[in-house]
Scaffold this motif. Structure first.
Motif, short mmCIF file in Angstrom:
data_model
loop_
_atom_site.label_atom_id
_atom_site.label_comp_id
_atom_site.label_asym_id
_atom_site.label_seq_id
_atom_site.Cartn_x
_atom_site.Cartn_y
_atom_site.Cartn_z
N ASP A 106 20.90 54.56 54.77
CA ASP A 106 21.27 54.39 56.35
C ASP A 106 22.70 53.53 56.19
O ASP A 106 22.94 52.64 55.36
CB ASP A 106 20.44 53.28 56.93
CG ASP A 106 20.82 53.10 58.18
OD1 ASP A 106 21.53 53.63 58.90
OD2 ASP A 106 20.30 52.02 58.85
N LYS A 107 23.50 54.55 56.66
CA LYS A 107 25.17 54.02 57.02
C LYS A 107 25.35 53.38 58.18
O LYS A 107 26.54 53.28 58.37
CB LYS A 107 25.90 55.04 56.34
CG LYS A 107 25.80 55.79 55.29
CD LYS A 107 26.11 55.01 53.90
CE LYS A 107 27.55 54.60 53.73
NZ LYS A 107 27.67 53.71 52.43
N SER A 108 24.58 52.95 58.94
CA SER A 108 24.80 52.35 60.34
C SER A 108 25.45 51.32 60.46
O SER A 108 26.16 50.78 61.34
CB SER A 108 23.42 52.32 60.99
OG SER A 108 22.64 51.40 60.46
N GLN A 109 25.56 50.45 59.10
CA GLN A 109 26.07 49.18 59.16
C GLN A 109 27.53 49.38 58.35
O GLN A 109 28.26 48.33 58.10
CB GLN A 109 25.44 48.16 58.31
CG GLN A 109 24.10 47.84 58.77
CD GLN A 109 24.18 46.90 60.28
OE1 GLN A 109 25.18 45.97 60.37
NE2 GLN A 109 23.71 47.42 61.31
N GLN A 110 27.96 50.52 58.13
CA GLN A 110 29.09 50.86 57.35
C GLN A 110 30.53 50.00 58.18
O GLN A 110 31.50 49.46 57.32
CB GLN A 110 29.49 52.25 57.24
CG GLN A 110 30.63 52.60 56.10
CD GLN A 110 30.55 54.18 55.99
OE1 GLN A 110 29.83 54.91 56.77
NE2 GLN A 110 31.27 54.54 54.72
N SER A 111 30.47 50.07 59.37
CA SER A 111 31.67 49.41 60.08
C SER A 111 31.15 48.21 60.50
O SER A 111 31.98 47.55 61.65
CB SER A 111 31.92 50.34 61.34
OG SER A 111 32.54 51.60 60.93
#
Length: 395
Positions: free
Chosen positions: A141-146
């Motif tokens: 899950d890359k939802s926290q990348q930003s």
């Protein structure tokens, strides 16, 4: 913090936010010969400057330490661990991590970059998410990348995301290195990793000239721009905000090109100016900076001429075109043998252009130089002796 330890998917995440906790973590990690690590940082996105926000590190044993540098004043214990030549540090896409550590006084050693390993194996996309999906069928899950890593307290979602950047790296390293050994490119990886370790953080000598359209200004306007740039940097530091959030880059260049405008009108009719700068006290400071810069320019007889474009390429000749053709032919053969993306590590357009215009084959990689000259011999292309140069520092 509201928690110190989380468990997710059989991974224990331990948040370290005290000097005592850091000492315990380092003592534990020092027992292992391979550590996977990653840094979360902010580089003029939410705050001013290039700043460390988190360190994630694991020995691949199911425990991931997440170290909060905001709570620990002295990270020397951790830096000593990073500088230990006997311990391999597995990092994915380490360039910025190495530069930030160097900026902070840490010379990391024995780096193994899995992003470089993926490129050597000709991955079209070498992101960690891509490698994990293609090699292991794992989707992260890359939802926290930003995410804004400056904010505290950290959320559980942020900690889980941060941990995922390191918990699979031991598996990735083992898989990719085995394949690199199979295809006989281990020396590529070793040399690329050494080049990464030797990266050094340096400040640009004239950062104001790197702004878009700054090179098109007169010498006089560039002189004014430098003073404005320094003023904006000081404000960014004072407000702890990225400098372009205070005065956008294009607005700064515009003001330097027309320094005699009505500052009050300019501040209130220019898009993107930070509200605080419109206050009377800051308006006066900006006016003072401009007036002083104009006086200094006059005192130093700064010219109103336009500078000669220093980046203008030399004229093309039959000789430059022949050199370009030779290296392009070699490049095509390298790509044919090693693949497009691995081939870019060996020979890229920058090397071709430089050789074309200078006649010097300036190489930073010994393995790549050997491949280029072996290919040239096989294709019966004559090349001059290579000029081996150290890799340039980066910012």
């Amino acid at each position: 913090m509201e928690f110190t330890t989380l468990t997710n998917n059989r991974i224990t995440i331990e948040l370290v936010s005290t000097p005592e906790g850091l000492a315990q973590a380092v003592a534990d990690l020092s027992n292992y010969k391979e550590l996977a690590l990653d840094l979360e940082f902010d580089q003029n996105r939410f705050t001013y400057g290039f700043n460390l926000c988190l360190v994630q590190i694991t020995a691949g044993n199911g425990r991931c330490y997440i170290i909060d540098p905001f709570e620990i004043e002295n990270l020397r214990l951790l830096f000593t661990l990073f500088e230990d030549q006997t311990i391999t540090k597995i990092i994915h896409h380490s360039n910025n991590d190495i530069l930030l550590l160097d900026k902070m006084g840490c010379r990391i050693r024995n780096v193994m970059d899995t992003d470089v390993a993926a490129k050597i194996l000709n991955y079209e996309r070498s992101s960690l998410a891509t490698v994990l999906k293609e090699e292991f069928g794992i989707e992260i899950d890359k939802s926290q990348q930003s995410s804004n890593w400056n904010k505290r307290p950290l959320t559980e979602q942020q900690l889980h995301y941060a941990a995922l950047d390191v918990v699979y790296l031991h598996q990735v390293k083992t898989k990719l290195v085995a394949e690199i050994e199979r295809v006989g490119r281990l020396n590529w990886l070793q040399e690329e990793d050494i080049l990464l370790e030797n990266l050094r953080y340096t400040e640009s000598e004239n950062p104001h000239l790197r702004l878009r359209n700054a090179s098109r200004l007169t010498y006089y306007s560039q002189f004014i721009l430098k003073a404005l740039y320094q003023f904006r940097e000081a404000l960014g530091m004072e407000m702890n905000k990225p400098a372009p959030f205070i005065i956008p880059n294009d607005a700064l260049v515009e003001l330097a090109s027309e320094p005699n405008v009505d500052i009050h009108e300019w501040l209130n009719h220019t898009k993107g100016i930070h509200g605080r700068l419109k206050r009377s006290s800051y308006e006066k400071k900006l006016m003072s900076v401009l007036e002083q810069a104009k006086k200094d320019a006059a005192a130093n007889n700064i010219s109103f001429d336009y500078p000669v474009n220093q980046f203008r390429r030399p004229f093309r000749t039959a000789e430059t075109e022949k050199r370009k053709e030779d290296l392009t032919t070699i490049q095509a053969d390298v790509v044919k043998n090693f693949g497009e993306f691995a081939g870019r590590l060996v020979i890229n357009q920058s090397l071709i252009n430089d050789y074309s215009y200078t006649g010097q084959l300036r190489c930073t990689k010994l393995y790549a130089t050997q491949i280029i000259f072996d290919t040239a011999d096989r294709l019966d292309i004559n090349l001059p002796p290579p000029v081996i140069v150290p890799q340039q520092n980066q910012e």
